[in-house]
Design an enzyme around this catalytic site. Sequence first.
Site, short mmCIF file in Angstrom:
data_model
loop_
_atom_site.label_atom_id
_atom_site.label_comp_id
_atom_site.label_asym_id
_atom_site.label_seq_id
_atom_site.Cartn_x
_atom_site.Cartn_y
_atom_site.Cartn_z
N SER A 1 -5.97 -4.04 -2.75
CA SER A 1 -5.60 -3.17 -1.64
C SER A 1 -6.86 -2.64 -1.00
CB SER A 1 -4.76 -1.99 -2.14
OG SER A 1 -4.57 -1.05 -1.10
N TYR B 1 -3.26 4.79 -7.86
CA TYR B 1 -3.07 3.51 -7.17
C TYR B 1 -4.42 2.91 -6.78
CZ TYR B 1 -1.76 0.11 -3.62
OH TYR B 1 -1.63 -1.06 -2.89
#
Length: 192
Positions: free
Chosen positions: A74, A87
């Site tokens: 990501s 995350y």
Amino acid sequence: MPSLRKAFEQVKNVYGRLDIVFANAGVAPATPLIETGAEQLDRVFDVNFKGAFFTVQYALPLLAPEASVVLVGSCISEMGTAGYSAYAASKAAVRSLARTLTPDLYEIGARINVLSPGPIDTPALSNGGLTDEQVQATNEAFGNMLPAGRVGQPEEMAAVAVFLASSESSFMRGADVQADGGMNQIRLPRAS
């Protein structure tokens, strides 16, 4: 990870080898530092990092020479984002995994790289509980801040994944392709 092990046993029995492995798993709950407990942190790392790690581990004996492994990271792994530290850290670990596993895969002639998307128009936001109006507002907000002027589409990420899986990217090893609409690359001037 018994189900993952079973899946690779079936692949071995049916196909005998793998030419491409695409590991895409992720959960992205809000994890404000003061509110995040061990159970929530474990869940994020179990899915995002351990899922990728064990996918590669179980695939390793089946990888053909010149096989390509693509992990999904990501763009958030390279930026500080309030409330999403777990995350971001888990996806940074995925990025590191591609670098650190490159020598292991080199031994068999395979390679590993990372695709790091930016904001993509998927059901993730609505699956996370946002209304259609909230999803639209979120996508518009990202579109306004991204140099691309919009969020990405799943088909665009698929094209990058196909490139990384193909022989067209055969010179790439341990790389991270930021398909993020410019999110981590360029800062647009703020309108006054």
